[in-house]
Write an enzyme that holds these catalytic residues in place. Structure first.
Site, short mmCIF file in Angstrom:
data_model
loop_
_atom_site.label_atom_id
_atom_site.label_comp_id
_atom_site.label_asym_id
_atom_site.label_seq_id
_atom_site.Cartn_x
_atom_site.Cartn_y
_atom_site.Cartn_z
N CYS A 1 3.45 2.96 -12.06
CA CYS A 1 2.18 2.79 -12.91
C CYS A 1 2.27 4.02 -13.95
O CYS A 1 1.58 4.31 -15.10
CB CYS A 1 0.92 3.00 -12.38
SG CYS A 1 0.54 1.72 -11.36
N HIS B 1 -5.18 6.40 -16.03
CA HIS B 1 -4.50 5.24 -15.41
C HIS B 1 -5.87 4.24 -15.04
O HIS B 1 -6.87 4.83 -14.33
CB HIS B 1 -3.71 5.57 -14.51
CG HIS B 1 -2.99 4.52 -13.73
ND1 HIS B 1 -2.62 3.14 -14.35
CD2 HIS B 1 -3.10 4.06 -12.40
CE1 HIS B 1 -2.26 2.29 -13.65
NE2 HIS B 1 -2.23 2.76 -12.38
N ASN C 1 -5.64 -3.58 -12.98
CA ASN C 1 -4.52 -2.40 -12.94
C ASN C 1 -3.37 -3.08 -13.61
O ASN C 1 -2.55 -4.01 -12.95
CB ASN C 1 -3.94 -1.89 -11.34
CG ASN C 1 -3.04 -0.86 -11.44
OD1 ASN C 1 -2.36 -0.59 -12.36
ND2 ASN C 1 -2.87 -0.34 -10.18
#
Ligand code: UT7
Length: 324
Positions: A115, A251, A281
């Site tokens: 990520c 994020h 996500n």
């Protein structure tokens, strides 16, 4: 010699057209819209259709970023692409996108930092520009994470989505990126991983046994703690106080993690870009998607100070402090 800064001169993003809402998920997995929204803040995610790849989304996001910057693909001297879901094992997705854009000849490579991939890629590109090696760089974060999701596993399948974002960075005498911080601790690998690769575990099944494994609660705890110290480290590195920040662009994994970081910075949620509700996500895609949304919706303005941060599998964690 006057310092050279890397400035973002254009942003772009791309999402698959197909949208899967929490209500859609309720139809085939034991979950509820209420649980997903309360625990994560997610309402929907975009899902790539059959045949649609990370490279397809990256290409579209890149075209939009180049157009916004007024830069031709042939002017690029570097492409860095963060992804954990490359189209094929090699060539890199950066090479595939480079050829489609017509930027043949410039350096192009992928970065796998889960990520944190886009923020890692931004940190690397910044170093290329600061050193004088590159003048115009395309930085992309792109993923089709839903390809690695087991749709019968409610602990993970509700969390992820597909998408891509990109920025064009150009050398400038004006700031620019002030600081980037990149970290990893491979000791945590089994808390968030996909333990299948060319030497391990490929199966003769539709998805080859490839699936995301996550110990959500443990990841959550380490993420909050690590991001707290990361944002402080980044402000110190950039010589800035939290009160000078205009926007936090985090994020987008979980709204509760985002709120905890904002609290640490004493920033009201009005100064935090949140897209986790719409995109879920998207791993490396998450920060540049949020940035492009913030720019195109008129929230982020030229001259404002932005703090970007990410946390993901590895563990990896990374940040960038910049003037837009
Ligand atoms: O992007 C990379 C970094 N990733 C992250 O930052 C993710 C970090 N972790 C998280 O965001 C959260 O831990 C999750 C959203 C994954 C989970 O939230 P949680 O509040 O930590 O829930 P939990 O895992 O502790 O599970 C609580 C309950 C469990 O039931 P019991 O044992 O209390 O009866 C789960 O079985 O919720 C249950 N549960 C669900 N219920 C309905 C887990 N998933 C679901 C679901 N729908 N989808």
């Amino acid at each position: 010699m006057a310092p050279i800064y890397a400035r973002i001169t254009g942003t772009g993003s791309a999402l698959p057209e197909r949208v899967l809402t929490n209500a859609d998920l309720e139809q085939f997995v034991d979950t509820s819209d209420e649980w997903i929204q309360t625990r994560t803040g997610i309402r929907q995610r975009h899902v790539a259709v059959e045949g649609q790849t990370t490279g397809d989304l990256a290409f579209l996001a890149a075209q939009r970023a180049l157009e916004a910057a007024g830069v031709k693909a042939s002017e690029l001297d570097l492409i860095v692409l963060g992804t954990t879901t490359p189209d094929i094992i090699f060539p890199s997705t950066a090479c595939l996108v480079q050829h489609r854009l017509g930027a043949n000849g410039c350096a192009a490579f992928d970065v796998n930092a889960a990520c944190s991939g886009f923020v890692y890629a931004l940190g690397i590109a910044d170093k290329f520009i600061r050193s004088g090696q590159s003048k115009k760089v395309l930085v992309i974060g792109a993923e089709t994470l839903t390809r690695m999701v087991d749709w019968s596993e409610r602990e993970t399948c509700v969390l992820f989505g597909d998408g891509a974002g990109a920025v064009v960075l150009e050398a400038s005498s004006e700031p620019g990126i002030y600081a980037t911080c990149l970290h990893a601790d491979g000791g945590y690998k089994e808390l968030l991983w996909n333990p299948v690769g060319v030497s391990v575990g490929f199966k003769d099944e539709p998805n080859h046994g490839v699936r995301i494994n996550m110990s959500g609660r443990e990841v959550f705890k380490v993420a909050v703690k690590t991001l707290d110290s990361l944002v402080e480290e980044t402000l110190r590195a950039g010589g800035m106080e939290a009160s000078q920040l205009d926007w936090l662009i985090p994020h987008q994994a979980n709204l509760r993690i985002i709120e905890a970081t904002a609290k640490r910075l004493n920033m009201p949620m009005e100064q935090v870009i949140v897209t986790v509700d719409k995109h879920a996500n998207t791993s490396s895609g998450s920060v540049p998607l949020a940035l492009d949304y913030a720019v195109r919706s008129g929230k982020v303005q030229r001259g404002q100070n932005l703090l970007l941060e990410a946390f993901g599998g590895g563990f990896t964690w990374a940040s960038a402090l910049l003037r837009f």
